[in-house]
Design an enzyme around this catalytic site. Structure first.
Site, PDB file in Angstrom:
ATOM      1  N   LYS A  61       2.198  34.937  87.746  1.00 35.27           N
ATOM      2  CA  LYS A  61       2.861  35.309  86.800  1.00 35.27           C
ATOM      3  C   LYS A  61       2.116  35.533  85.534  1.00 35.27           C
ATOM      4  O   LYS A  61       2.526  36.514  84.693  1.00 35.27           O
ATOM      5  CB  LYS A  61       4.008  34.300  86.858  1.00 35.27           C
ATOM      6  CG  LYS A  61       4.865  34.231  88.246  1.00 35.27           C
ATOM      7  CD  LYS A  61       5.903  33.158  87.944  1.00 35.27           C
ATOM      8  CE  LYS A  61       6.724  33.176  89.352  1.00 35.27           C
ATOM      9  NZ  LYS A  61       7.834  31.921  89.340  1.00 35.27           N
ATOM     10  N   CYS A  80       4.886  29.692  84.804  1.00 31.48           N
ATOM     11  CA  CYS A  80       5.067  28.615  85.344  1.00 31.48           C
ATOM     12  C   CYS A  80       5.807  28.844  86.732  1.00 31.48           C
ATOM     13  O   CYS A  80       6.377  29.865  86.794  1.00 31.48           O
ATOM     14  CB  CYS A  80       6.113  27.745  84.331  1.00 31.48           C
ATOM     15  SG  CYS A  80       5.640  27.150  83.026  1.00 31.48           S
ATOM     16  N   ASP A  81       5.497  27.883  87.697  1.00 34.76           N
ATOM     17  CA  ASP A  81       6.369  28.033  89.001  1.00 34.76           C
ATOM     18  C   ASP A  81       6.299  26.707  89.396  1.00 34.76           C
ATOM     19  O   ASP A  81       5.625  25.876  89.396  1.00 34.76           O
ATOM     20  CB  ASP A  81       5.486  28.798  89.955  1.00 34.76           C
ATOM     21  CG  ASP A  81       6.425  29.087  91.025  1.00 34.76           C
ATOM     22  OD1 ASP A  81       7.248  30.024  90.920  1.00 34.76           O
ATOM     23  OD2 ASP A  81       6.470  28.474  91.987  1.00 34.76           O
ATOM     24  N   SER A  82       7.743  26.118  89.855  1.00 40.67           N
ATOM     25  CA  SER A  82       7.977  24.832  90.596  1.00 40.67           C
ATOM     26  C   SER A  82       8.257  24.994  92.069  1.00 40.67           C
ATOM     27  O   SER A  82       9.006  25.855  92.498  1.00 40.67           O
ATOM     28  CB  SER A  82       9.287  24.541  89.729  1.00 40.67           C
ATOM     29  OG  SER A  82       8.937  24.225  88.196  1.00 40.67           O
ATOM     30  N   GLY A 117       3.374  24.436  88.322  1.00 43.63           N
ATOM     31  CA  GLY A 117       2.208  24.895  88.094  1.00 43.63           C
ATOM     32  C   GLY A 117       2.117  25.536  86.677  1.00 43.63           C
ATOM     33  O   GLY A 117       3.223  26.220  86.527  1.00 43.63           O
TER      34      GLY A 117
END
Length: 209
Positions: A61, A80-82, A117
């Protein structure tokens, strides 16, 4: 810029996410990010373990947004990624009421690890700083009726792990071990460290008041 005085004007922060929770968290912390949605196909990282998946998507991203024409020159781009790590399985957005219901039937009365992340790129230098943060979340032993009512609101369908801690789902979270903001979607202490790692002062990113 490397000073920590907070007297200099810092670079523009670009948030590569459509998450209103991440945007609200950053604004509450005094930042004024510009939102540029990445449009990354998250399925391209399928099959990775939870921590690796969250970090890989964050980096994808960030890289996608950094290439966009609307990103201001010299900006810091945050991806960001969760995902929720439950028994080693990465649980992202359930997407459907049926899947959200199944998730909650598995999660209730148990604990999972919310992994987010983070990838921050300084577009002025091309330097990148990354970190994946883990926070343990304890879930209440909710009833079938509570699950049905919660799923009917639509809230859990489009959030990682099928829950929020800062919304309607907050009553179903009995405890958090680690950074609360990480569960919302972005770890502020971690972001501060990434900003500093790239040579910028955290206070310089605060919006004028």
């Amino acid at each position: 810029m490397s000073t920590d005085t907070g007297t200099d004007t810092g670079p523009v922060l670009v948030l590569g996410s459509a998450s209103p929770a991440r945007l609200s968290t950053l604004r509450t912390a005094g930042l004024a990010p510009v939102v540029v949605v990445s449009g990354v196909d998250e399925s391209q990282a399928d099959g990775l373990p939870p921590a690796e998946l969250a970090q890989a998507l964050a980096e994808l991203k960030c890289a996608a947004v950094a290439r966009r024409d609307e990103v201001p020159a010299g900006a810091l781009v945050l991806g960001c990624d969760s995902v929720l790590d439950l028994d080693g399985e990465a649980l992202g957005k359930p997407g459907t009421p049926e899947e959200a219901t199944r998730r909650w039937q598995r999660m209730r009365g148990r604990s999972g690890v919310l992994r987010t992340g983070h990838c921050l790129m300084d577009t002025a230098t091309g330097e990148v700083a990354t970190a994946c943060v883990a926070t343990t979340v304890h879930f209440a032993d909710v009833t079938d009726a509570e699950i049905e009512a919660y799923v009917a609101t639509g809230e859990p369908l489009q959030v990682a792990g099928a829950f929020t801690v800062d919304g309607l789902g907050g009553g179903f979270v009995t405890g958090v071990e680690g950074d609360f903001h990480n569960v919302v979607g972005v770890s502020l202490p971690t972001l501060r460290e990434l900003v500093r790692r790239l040579g910028h002062a955290w206070p310089a990113l605060w919006a004028p008041r």
